[in-house]
Design a protein around this motif. Sequence first.
Motif, PDB file in Angstrom:
ATOM      1  N   ALA A 133       0.853  -1.197   0.000  1.00  0.00           N
ATOM      2  CA  ALA A 133       0.000   0.000   0.000  1.00  0.00           C
ATOM      3  C   ALA A 133       0.877   1.231   0.000  1.00  0.00           C
ATOM      4  O   ALA A 133       1.808   1.349   0.809  1.00  0.00           O
ATOM      5  CB  ALA A 133      -0.913  -0.002   1.225  1.00  0.00           C
ATOM      6  N   CYS A 142      -1.943   2.839  -6.254  1.00  0.00           N
ATOM      7  CA  CYS A 142      -1.484   2.865  -4.864  1.00  0.00           C
ATOM      8  C   CYS A 142      -1.378   1.482  -4.247  1.00  0.00           C
ATOM      9  O   CYS A 142      -0.780   1.326  -3.183  1.00  0.00           O
ATOM     10  CB  CYS A 142      -2.403   3.743  -4.018  1.00  0.00           C
ATOM     11  SG  CYS A 142      -4.107   3.138  -3.895  1.00  0.00           S
ATOM     12  N   ILE A 143      -1.970   0.458  -4.883  1.00  0.00           N
ATOM     13  CA  ILE A 143      -1.856  -0.918  -4.393  1.00  0.00           C
ATOM     14  C   ILE A 143      -1.180  -1.753  -5.473  1.00  0.00           C
ATOM     15  O   ILE A 143      -1.643  -1.809  -6.615  1.00  0.00           O
ATOM     16  CB  ILE A 143      -3.228  -1.516  -4.048  1.00  0.00           C
ATOM     17  CG1 ILE A 143      -3.902  -0.719  -2.932  1.00  0.00           C
ATOM     18  CG2 ILE A 143      -3.082  -2.989  -3.630  1.00  0.00           C
ATOM     19  CD1 ILE A 143      -5.296  -1.194  -2.604  1.00  0.00           C
ATOM     20  N   GLY A 176      -6.242   1.040  -7.696  1.00  0.00           N
ATOM     21  CA  GLY A 176      -6.283   2.357  -7.068  1.00  0.00           C
ATOM     22  C   GLY A 176      -5.466   3.413  -7.786  1.00  0.00           C
ATOM     23  O   GLY A 176      -4.597   4.050  -7.178  1.00  0.00           O
ATOM     24  N   GLU A 179      -5.025   7.105  -6.278  1.00  0.00           N
ATOM     25  CA  GLU A 179      -5.613   7.049  -4.943  1.00  0.00           C
ATOM     26  C   GLU A 179      -4.511   6.827  -3.911  1.00  0.00           C
ATOM     27  O   GLU A 179      -3.340   6.625  -4.250  1.00  0.00           O
ATOM     28  CB  GLU A 179      -6.647   5.924  -4.855  1.00  0.00           C
ATOM     29  CG  GLU A 179      -7.847   6.116  -5.757  1.00  0.00           C
ATOM     30  CD  GLU A 179      -8.889   5.029  -5.544  1.00  0.00           C
ATOM     31  OE1 GLU A 179      -9.768   5.210  -4.671  1.00  0.00           O
ATOM     32  OE2 GLU A 179      -8.814   4.003  -6.254  1.00  0.00           O
ATOM     33  N   THR A 180      -4.912   6.861  -2.631  1.00  0.00           N
ATOM     34  CA  THR A 180      -3.999   6.571  -1.520  1.00  0.00           C
ATOM     35  C   THR A 180      -4.477   5.324  -0.792  1.00  0.00           C
ATOM     36  O   THR A 180      -5.667   5.196  -0.490  1.00  0.00           O
ATOM     37  CB  THR A 180      -3.948   7.743  -0.526  1.00  0.00           C
ATOM     38  OG1 THR A 180      -3.420   8.889  -1.171  1.00  0.00           O
ATOM     39  CG2 THR A 180      -3.072   7.403   0.674  1.00  0.00           C
ATOM     40  N   ALA A 181      -3.554   4.406  -0.513  1.00  0.00           N
ATOM     41  CA  ALA A 181      -3.856   3.228   0.298  1.00  0.00           C
ATOM     42  C   ALA A 181      -3.092   3.351   1.613  1.00  0.00           C
ATOM     43  O   ALA A 181      -1.865   3.442   1.615  1.00  0.00           O
ATOM     44  CB  ALA A 181      -3.465   1.950  -0.435  1.00  0.00           C
ATOM     45  N   VAL A 184      -2.987  -2.454   3.766  1.00  0.00           N
ATOM     46  CA  VAL A 184      -3.518  -3.621   3.056  1.00  0.00           C
ATOM     47  C   VAL A 184      -3.336  -4.850   3.938  1.00  0.00           C
ATOM     48  O   VAL A 184      -2.404  -4.931   4.741  1.00  0.00           O
ATOM     49  CB  VAL A 184      -2.816  -3.865   1.698  1.00  0.00           C
ATOM     50  CG1 VAL A 184      -3.242  -2.850   0.669  1.00  0.00           C
ATOM     51  CG2 VAL A 184      -1.299  -3.902   1.856  1.00  0.00           C
ATOM     52  N   ALA A 196      -8.293  -3.238   1.921  1.00  0.00           N
ATOM     53  CA  ALA A 196      -7.494  -2.014   1.889  1.00  0.00           C
ATOM     54  C   ALA A 196      -8.257  -0.868   2.527  1.00  0.00           C
ATOM     55  O   ALA A 196      -9.471  -0.720   2.330  1.00  0.00           O
ATOM     56  CB  ALA A 196      -7.126  -1.657   0.448  1.00  0.00           C
ATOM     57  N   SER A 197      -7.546  -0.056   3.317  1.00  0.00           N
ATOM     58  CA  SER A 197      -8.066   1.216   3.830  1.00  0.00           C
ATOM     59  C   SER A 197      -7.567   2.304   2.905  1.00  0.00           C
ATOM     60  O   SER A 197      -6.353   2.439   2.696  1.00  0.00           O
ATOM     61  CB  SER A 197      -7.575   1.456   5.254  1.00  0.00           C
ATOM     62  OG  SER A 197      -7.991   0.426   6.118  1.00  0.00           O
ATOM     63  N   MET A 198      -8.498   3.111   2.345  1.00  0.00           N
ATOM     64  CA  MET A 198      -8.120   4.017   1.263  1.00  0.00           C
ATOM     65  C   MET A 198      -8.747   5.395   1.408  1.00  0.00           C
ATOM     66  O   MET A 198      -9.905   5.524   1.852  1.00  0.00           O
ATOM     67  CB  MET A 198      -8.508   3.408  -0.096  1.00  0.00           C
ATOM     68  CG  MET A 198      -7.883   2.033  -0.348  1.00  0.00           C
ATOM     69  SD  MET A 198      -8.325   1.299  -1.940  1.00  0.00           S
ATOM     70  CE  MET A 198      -7.494   2.427  -3.061  1.00  0.00           C
TER      71      MET A 198
END
Length: 318
Positions: A133, A142-143, A176, A179-181, A184, A196-198
């Motif tokens: 991540a 991002c992933i 992603g 995006e931002t991760a 994971v 994943a927290s995004m």
Amino acid sequence: MDMMSGTKLDVIWSPIHHDKFILWGSDITLYQVSRLKDIEKKTTYTQISSIRGATVIASQSANGVRSVDISAIPEQPEPLLALGHANGRVSLASLKQAYDPLGIVGREFNPRYPRLCNSVSWSREESNLLAVAMEKHRSDHCILIWDVNKGSSPPDETQNSVMAQSDNAKPVAEMGLSETAHSVSWSNRSNRTLLASMNLKFIKIFDLRDWSNKGVAVATSRYCHGAVAEPLSGWQVASRGDHVVCVWDARAFSRPLLTLPQQRPVTKIQWCPTRRNLLLSLHRDSNTLRLHDIQQAHNDPNRAVNITDATVNISNVY
């Protein structure tokens, strides 16, 4: 975990070497657990129970390391670490190993564009898969999912060998874009399921059984951080916010199954690997671990759920 001194510390047990764990902060230190009566006299150790102690067997600097995980590759005689660095590089390292049967210690994996690596996670089902991540880049994902058997060669190998493998040092999957991760983790719900927290507001579950057709389930919540699946059921997912711990049902992902307010900011959550429905949380500036015993939630989401909290003092551990 963020201790009261301000030093970041985390503990990770090896999933296959059950008597070994690492403690990482400014350094990464490998410990081995033994019965007290089996530890040689004059050996320095940390007592972790009435009958067991942990001795240091290897250590190295963690300068530039921002995330760590230990693999479940059964062929490795010693714990194999994935180290995520501040520039996005991920390297494979072993703190104490003379024999490398797969020839993967020292391999490196690099994103197209350097940026912070927030989290790394090894798959337990397919132990050659490593999820990463990363922070946002407008032209990259991002992933990243890497096959560690196809990474760049260790630096001590010949130039020709490095060039021969460089074409294979590409992710097997990317998600992603722009995006931002934040984190994971793999789920045992089914093969190749990734959480994943995004973007500070989403929990996403990726179904990666088909690399070319990635199914996605999405929950929207500001309590999205540190998403992790319960290892024994696979369908219960926990996440955290500033003063909240949430439990979700991955089969009905529209709203939390449980919302547990906390008195202090929550810095980490983790499911018990051996007991169903037992969730641990760590709070900022606290020397205790909080255990949440979640009962009946998987039977009836609309029924009043019995939550029993307990605390475990950790002031003597470090």
